[in-house]
Design a protein around this motif. Structure first.
Motif, PDB file in Angstrom:
ATOM      1  N   GLU A 128       0.854  -1.191   0.000  1.00  0.00           N
ATOM      2  CA  GLU A 128       0.000   0.000   0.000  1.00  0.00           C
ATOM      3  C   GLU A 128       0.885   1.235   0.000  1.00  0.00           C
ATOM      4  O   GLU A 128       1.879   1.285   0.733  1.00  0.00           O
ATOM      5  CB  GLU A 128      -0.895   0.023   1.231  1.00  0.00           C
ATOM      6  CG  GLU A 128      -1.801   1.254   1.297  1.00  0.00           C
ATOM      7  CD  GLU A 128      -2.658   1.293   2.557  1.00  0.00           C
ATOM      8  OE1 GLU A 128      -3.831   0.894   2.468  1.00  0.00           O
ATOM      9  OE2 GLU A 128      -2.129   1.691   3.615  1.00  0.00           O
ATOM     10  N   GLU A 129       0.548   2.203  -0.837  1.00  0.00           N
ATOM     11  CA  GLU A 129       1.265   3.483  -0.820  1.00  0.00           C
ATOM     12  C   GLU A 129       0.257   4.617  -0.752  1.00  0.00           C
ATOM     13  O   GLU A 129      -0.802   4.564  -1.380  1.00  0.00           O
ATOM     14  CB  GLU A 129       2.197   3.622  -2.016  1.00  0.00           C
ATOM     15  CG  GLU A 129       1.537   3.540  -3.388  1.00  0.00           C
ATOM     16  CD  GLU A 129       1.288   4.895  -4.029  1.00  0.00           C
ATOM     17  OE1 GLU A 129       1.233   5.907  -3.290  1.00  0.00           O
ATOM     18  OE2 GLU A 129       1.127   4.933  -5.257  1.00  0.00           O
ATOM     19  N   ILE A 130       0.612   5.648   0.031  1.00  0.00           N
ATOM     20  CA  ILE A 130      -0.237   6.821   0.197  1.00  0.00           C
ATOM     21  C   ILE A 130       0.602   8.067  -0.058  1.00  0.00           C
ATOM     22  O   ILE A 130       1.696   8.210   0.505  1.00  0.00           O
ATOM     23  CB  ILE A 130      -0.826   6.901   1.625  1.00  0.00           C
ATOM     24  CG1 ILE A 130      -1.505   5.585   2.013  1.00  0.00           C
ATOM     25  CG2 ILE A 130      -1.824   8.051   1.727  1.00  0.00           C
ATOM     26  CD1 ILE A 130      -1.892   5.507   3.483  1.00  0.00           C
ATOM     27  N   ALA A 138       0.733   6.811 -10.440  1.00  0.00           N
ATOM     28  CA  ALA A 138       0.319   5.787  -9.480  1.00  0.00           C
ATOM     29  C   ALA A 138       0.494   4.426 -10.148  1.00  0.00           C
ATOM     30  O   ALA A 138       0.114   4.257 -11.313  1.00  0.00           O
ATOM     31  CB  ALA A 138      -1.129   5.990  -9.058  1.00  0.00           C
ATOM     32  N   PRO A 139       1.069   3.459  -9.462  1.00  0.00           N
ATOM     33  CA  PRO A 139       1.617   3.574  -8.112  1.00  0.00           C
ATOM     34  C   PRO A 139       2.917   4.369  -8.108  1.00  0.00           C
ATOM     35  O   PRO A 139       3.469   4.677  -9.159  1.00  0.00           O
ATOM     36  CB  PRO A 139       1.874   2.121  -7.719  1.00  0.00           C
ATOM     37  CG  PRO A 139       2.170   1.438  -9.017  1.00  0.00           C
ATOM     38  CD  PRO A 139       1.270   2.106 -10.021  1.00  0.00           C
ATOM     39  N   SER A 140       3.393   4.669  -6.923  1.00  0.00           N
ATOM     40  CA  SER A 140       4.643   5.418  -6.797  1.00  0.00           C
ATOM     41  C   SER A 140       5.821   4.583  -7.287  1.00  0.00           C
ATOM     42  O   SER A 140       5.785   3.351  -7.291  1.00  0.00           O
ATOM     43  CB  SER A 140       4.877   5.805  -5.336  1.00  0.00           C
ATOM     44  OG  SER A 140       5.114   4.648  -4.551  1.00  0.00           O
ATOM     45  N   GLY A 141       6.881   5.274  -7.677  1.00  0.00           N
ATOM     46  CA  GLY A 141       8.094   4.557  -8.057  1.00  0.00           C
ATOM     47  C   GLY A 141       8.646   3.730  -6.915  1.00  0.00           C
ATOM     48  O   GLY A 141       9.203   2.646  -7.124  1.00  0.00           O
ATOM     49  N   THR A 142       8.504   4.230  -5.700  1.00  0.00           N
ATOM     50  CA  THR A 142       8.967   3.490  -4.526  1.00  0.00           C
ATOM     51  C   THR A 142       8.205   2.188  -4.369  1.00  0.00           C
ATOM     52  O   THR A 142       8.795   1.131  -4.091  1.00  0.00           O
ATOM     53  CB  THR A 142       8.805   4.354  -3.261  1.00  0.00           C
ATOM     54  OG1 THR A 142       9.559   5.547  -3.423  1.00  0.00           O
ATOM     55  CG2 THR A 142       9.278   3.617  -2.017  1.00  0.00           C
ATOM     56  N   ALA A 143       6.885   2.224  -4.560  1.00  0.00           N
ATOM     57  CA  ALA A 143       6.082   1.008  -4.458  1.00  0.00           C
ATOM     58  C   ALA A 143       6.472  -0.002  -5.532  1.00  0.00           C
ATOM     59  O   ALA A 143       6.534  -1.215  -5.274  1.00  0.00           O
ATOM     60  CB  ALA A 143       4.595   1.348  -4.557  1.00  0.00           C
ATOM     61  N   PRO A 170      -0.564  -7.163  -5.438  1.00  0.00           N
ATOM     62  CA  PRO A 170      -1.407  -5.974  -5.578  1.00  0.00           C
ATOM     63  C   PRO A 170      -0.743  -4.769  -4.922  1.00  0.00           C
ATOM     64  O   PRO A 170      -0.199  -4.864  -3.829  1.00  0.00           O
ATOM     65  CB  PRO A 170      -2.686  -6.364  -4.834  1.00  0.00           C
ATOM     66  CG  PRO A 170      -2.229  -7.350  -3.804  1.00  0.00           C
ATOM     67  CD  PRO A 170      -1.060  -8.093  -4.407  1.00  0.00           C
ATOM     68  N   ILE A 171      -0.785  -3.633  -5.611  1.00  0.00           N
ATOM     69  CA  ILE A 171      -0.326  -2.373  -5.048  1.00  0.00           C
ATOM     70  C   ILE A 171      -1.527  -1.444  -4.944  1.00  0.00           C
ATOM     71  O   ILE A 171      -2.109  -1.054  -5.957  1.00  0.00           O
ATOM     72  CB  ILE A 171       0.767  -1.714  -5.904  1.00  0.00           C
ATOM     73  CG1 ILE A 171       1.974  -2.641  -6.079  1.00  0.00           C
ATOM     74  CG2 ILE A 171       1.207  -0.394  -5.272  1.00  0.00           C
ATOM     75  CD1 ILE A 171       3.077  -2.063  -6.957  1.00  0.00           C
ATOM     76  N   MET A 172      -1.896  -1.104  -3.736  1.00  0.00           N
ATOM     77  CA  MET A 172      -2.998  -0.183  -3.491  1.00  0.00           C
ATOM     78  C   MET A 172      -2.440   1.235  -3.399  1.00  0.00           C
ATOM     79  O   MET A 172      -1.548   1.494  -2.583  1.00  0.00           O
ATOM     80  CB  MET A 172      -3.732  -0.541  -2.206  1.00  0.00           C
ATOM     81  CG  MET A 172      -4.212  -1.990  -2.136  1.00  0.00           C
ATOM     82  SD  MET A 172      -5.357  -2.410  -3.480  1.00  0.00           S
ATOM     83  CE  MET A 172      -6.760  -1.379  -3.031  1.00  0.00           C
ATOM     84  N   ALA A 173      -2.926   2.137  -4.249  1.00  0.00           N
ATOM     85  CA  ALA A 173      -2.448   3.518  -4.271  1.00  0.00           C
ATOM     86  C   ALA A 173      -3.554   4.446  -3.793  1.00  0.00           C
ATOM     87  O   ALA A 173      -4.661   4.442  -4.339  1.00  0.00           O
ATOM     88  CB  ALA A 173      -2.010   3.902  -5.683  1.00  0.00           C
ATOM     89  N   LYS A 174      -3.246   5.257  -2.781  1.00  0.00           N
ATOM     90  CA  LYS A 174      -4.209   6.210  -2.237  1.00  0.00           C
ATOM     91  C   LYS A 174      -3.630   7.611  -2.332  1.00  0.00           C
ATOM     92  O   LYS A 174      -2.422   7.810  -2.181  1.00  0.00           O
ATOM     93  CB  LYS A 174      -4.525   5.881  -0.777  1.00  0.00           C
ATOM     94  CG  LYS A 174      -5.148   4.510  -0.572  1.00  0.00           C
ATOM     95  CD  LYS A 174      -5.415   4.231   0.903  1.00  0.00           C
ATOM     96  CE  LYS A 174      -6.031   2.855   1.109  1.00  0.00           C
ATOM     97  NZ  LYS A 174      -6.261   2.579   2.561  1.00  0.00           N
TER      98      LYS A 174
END
Length: 231
Positions: A128-130, A138-143, A170-174
């Motif tokens: 998960e990334e916020i 999205a998603p972030s490069g870090t994720a 799964p990568i959840m982007a918020k």
């Protein structure tokens, strides 16, 4: 050290403030593409621009013998071309999805945990990334980096935004106002959950890491990573 800032959003402005505190000079703050700028007085370019401008900005610097530190995400389908340009021009380049010291320690922890968890397939892996609402990709490069590290150390074959097929992560982007960056990696089973988490409290950590990378790359040639800088 004389710095050209490629991109002058909130990150560029933070880099400007911290670089001046460390005794460096900001020669340019460039919001557009840089083809028409004379970079002869620049010691290093720090790129936090936008995906559409990043590749041209980076390769233009290589052509003018300017080392590049880049934290722009969303353009990495052309990363190999940028590396080839760096080598062709005998340049110097560091790209990182995240320049924060804490995040780079988190990367090392993520790799080790993935290696340890590879023997326990009953655990479902998720990321998960916020971030703040102004973040364009999205998603972030870090994720993505976290997912790629897990893939290298487990049997997972890919990642997918907000959902995943069998064998994927799964990568959840918020996107939430005023959140500099939070990343969580979780391993969930019917019995328990393991989590590692990095929470940024401000942009200063990212900006300072980019400046330290710019200081480190002086008088060097080649393609490097933040691991070369910090460890």
């Amino acid at each position: 050290m004389k710095i050209a800032l490629l991109g002058y959003g909130k990150m560029g402005q933070t880099i400007e403030r911290l670089a001046k505190d460390r005794g460096h000079e900001i020669v340019y703050t460039i919001k557009e593409k840089i083809k028409n700028y004379d970079l002869s007085k620049v010691d290093v370019a720090i790129d936090f621009s936008v995906p559409d401008a990043a590749f041209e900005n980076i390769t233009t610097c290589f052509e003018q013998n300017i080392p590049v530190i880049s934290g722009t995400t969303g353009w990495l389908e052309r990363y190999d071309e940028a590396v080839a340009s760096c080598k062709e021009n005998d340049g110097a380049f560091i790209y990182a999805s995240n320049f924060s010291l804490g995040v780079n320690l988190f990367f090392e922890l993520n790799k080790k945990l993935a290696e340890m968890m590879s023997s326990f397939p009953e655990y479902a892996i998720g990321i998960e990334e916020i971030h703040h609402t102004q973040k364009l990709d999205a998603p972030s490069g870090t994720a993505i980096t976290l997912a790629e590290q897990i893939m290298e150390n487990t049997d997972r074959k890919g990642w997918r935004l907000n959902r995943a097929e069998e064998g994927e992560i799964p990568i959840m982007a918020k996107r939430i106002e005023n959140v500099p960056g939070t990343h969580v990696v979780s391993y969930k089973s019917p019995i328990d959950t393991l989590k590692i988490e990095h929470i940024a409290h401000s942009r200063d950590g990212f900006a300072l890491g980019a400046i330290i990378a710019a200081e480190w790359i002086q008088n060097k040639k080649g393609v490097f990573s933040m691991k070369d800088v910090l460890f």
